[in-house]
Design a protein around this motif. Structure first.
Motif, PDB file in Angstrom:
ATOM      1  N   LEU A   1       0.841  -1.191   0.000  1.00 29.50           N
ATOM      2  CA  LEU A   1       0.000   0.000   0.000  1.00 29.50           C
ATOM      3  C   LEU A   1       0.877   1.241   0.000  1.00 29.50           C
ATOM      4  O   LEU A   1       1.505   1.590   1.008  1.00 29.50           O
TER       5      LEU A   1
ATOM      6  N   GLU B   1      -7.973   3.378   2.577  1.00 29.92           N
ATOM      7  CA  GLU B   1      -7.068   2.361   3.113  1.00 29.92           C
ATOM      8  C   GLU B   1      -7.826   1.329   3.945  1.00 29.92           C
ATOM      9  O   GLU B   1      -7.575   0.124   3.843  1.00 29.92           O
TER      10      GLU B   1
ATOM     11  N   LEU C   1      -2.664   4.653  -2.304  1.00 29.00           N
ATOM     12  CA  LEU C   1      -3.817   5.147  -1.542  1.00 29.00           C
ATOM     13  C   LEU C   1      -4.223   6.559  -1.914  1.00 29.00           C
ATOM     14  O   LEU C   1      -5.315   6.999  -1.577  1.00 29.00           O
TER      15      LEU C   1
ATOM     16  N   ALA D   1      -1.359  -7.060   3.730  1.00 25.15           N
ATOM     17  CA  ALA D   1      -1.201  -5.681   3.267  1.00 25.15           C
ATOM     18  C   ALA D   1       0.037  -5.089   3.930  1.00 25.15           C
ATOM     19  O   ALA D   1       0.160  -5.109   5.154  1.00 25.15           O
TER      20      ALA D   1
END
Length: 324
Positions: free
Chosen positions: A165, A179, A224, A193
C-alpha cells in the motif's frame, strides 16, 4: 390647419412615447430585480489542483448557471490541518457566503465549525458522515471503493502475494477511509497488506529498486492517494528494470496523466468517480446554503473500477473527459 383636438392627441402620443422610452431604458419606473452573486470558496487538502481538473469543470459550470463567484484555494503544505483551518478563517473574514472543503481531518474541521466558523455554511467533500454535523456533503463511499479495488486486485493476482500500500507521509480523511476499505477486503481474503511510505526526496525509487534487486515474484502495488500513484507510475514508466519487478500498479484518480498511464499500461486498474458531477453538486449545495436553503445531507456518488479498455467506453469516456 391643426385643430385643437389634434394638438391634444399629438401631446398624448408624445407623452406616451416618453413614458415608453423611460420604461425601456431606465429603472426609474420599472426597476430590474438585482441578481445576487454568492461568493463561495473551495479549499482542498493539497498544494496542487492537478487532481481536480474535472471537478473544476463541474464547479465552473455550476458557478455560471447559479450566479456563484467561486475561488479555488490550495494549501501551501500538503495535508496541513492547521493551515486549512487558518485559510477557512481567512475566507470567513473576507465575507465568503459558503465554503466547500476537502478536509484533511474531518473531525477537526467539524470542531472548528462548531466554534469560530459556525456562521459560514459548509459543504464537505469526501466525508460521508457530514450530514447533520456542520454541513452538507458531496462524496463517494471511499471505504467501499477500497473494497472494490482490493477485490479486483485479488481476482487478478490471487492471495499468495502481499499487496504493498503506497502512501504519502501524511494522510487525510479520504485516504484513511480508502485504506480501511482495501485492508478489510485483503484481510478477509487472507492476503497481507504491507504499508510503504513515500520518501519526500526519492519517492518510491528505493523501494522499487529493492524489489528489482531481490528478483523475486513481481509485486502488487496499490496507491492510496493520487500523488503516490503518479510518483510510482513516473518511475515505472521510465525503467524496464523496475517495471519487471511489478505485477500490477493500482490506485485511484482521474488526472490526465494518471489516465494516460492507464492507457499506456503503466497502471493496471483505477478506482474512479464522476468528479464533474461532484464539482457541480458541491457548488449547487453551497449556493443553496448561502441562500438559506441548506440541506444537511450527504450526496454519495457512485464509484467505478476501470481498466485500459474502459477508456474507450462511451459511458466512462463522457465521465472522464467531460466537455467544458
Amino acid at each position: 390647419m391643426i385643430t385643437k383636438k389634434e394638438k391634444y392627441l399629438c401631446a398624448i402620443y408624445g407623452l406616451a412615447l416618453i413614458f415608453l422610452f423611460l420604461a425601456s431604458s431606465t429603472d426609474l419606473i420599472i426597476k430590474e430585480r438585482a441578481v445576487e452573486v454568492y461568493p463561495v470558496s473551495v479549499i482542498i487538502e493539497g498544494t496542487s489542483d492537478e487532481n481536480y481538473v474535472n471537478f473544476r469543470k463541474g464547479m465552473d459550470q455550476a458557478a455560471m448557471e447559479l450566479n456563484a463567484d467561486v475561488s479555488f484555494i490550495t494549501l501551501y503544505d500538503e495535508n496541513s490541518r492547521s493551515q486549512q483551518i487558518q485559510l477557512m478563517e481567512r475566507e470567513k473574514e473576507d465575507g465568503v457566503k459558503a465554503m466547500i472543503v476537502m478536509p484533511v481531518d474531518a473531525d477537526e474541521i467539524r470542531a472548528a465549525v462548531s466554534q469560530s466558523l459556525a456562521a459560514v455554511p459548509l459543504v464537505f467533500l469526501g466525508d460521508q458522515s457530514a450530514a447533520g454535523q456542520g454541513g452538507a456533503g458531496v462524496t463517494a463511499d471511499y471505504f467501499s471503493m477500497g473494497q472494490q479495488l482490493a477485490a479486483r486486485i485479488l481476482e487478478r493476482h490471487g492471495t499468495k502475494l502481499p499487496v504493498y500500500l503506497l502512501q504519502g507521509e501524511t494522510g487525510n480523511t479520504v485516504v484513511s477511509r480508502f485504506e480501511a476499505g482495501i485492508s478489510s477486503e485483503l484481510k478477509a481474503r487472507g492476503c497481507e497488506a504491507v504499508p510503504v511510505v513515500r520518501d519526500p526526496e526519492e519517492g518510491f525509487r528505493m523501494f522499487l529498486e529493492q524489489l528489482a534487486e531481490e528478483n523475486g515474484e513481481p509485486a502488487v502495488l496499490a496507491a492510496l492517494d493520487s500523488q503516490s500513484l503518479k510518483a510510482a507510475a513516473d518511475l515505472l514508466d521510465g525503467s524496464r528494470e523496475l517495471s519487471a519487478a511489478v505485477a500490477g500498479l493500482y490506485g485511484r484518480g482521474t488526472s490526465v496523466q494518471i489516465l494516460n498511464y492507464l492507457d499506456e499500461g503503466v497502471i493496471a486498474g483505477l478506482a474512479v468517480t464522476d468528479d464533474f458531477s461532484a464539482g457541480y453538486l458541491s457548488v449547487k449545495a453551497a449556493v443553496e446554503a448561502a441562500a438559506g436553503r441548506q440541506k444537511k445531507e450527504s450526496l454519495v456518488l457512485d464509484s467505478f473500477y476501470i481498466e485500459k479498455e474502459d477508456l474507450r467506453s462511451p459511458e466512462y469516456e463522457k465521465m472522464l473527459y467531460p466537455i467544458e
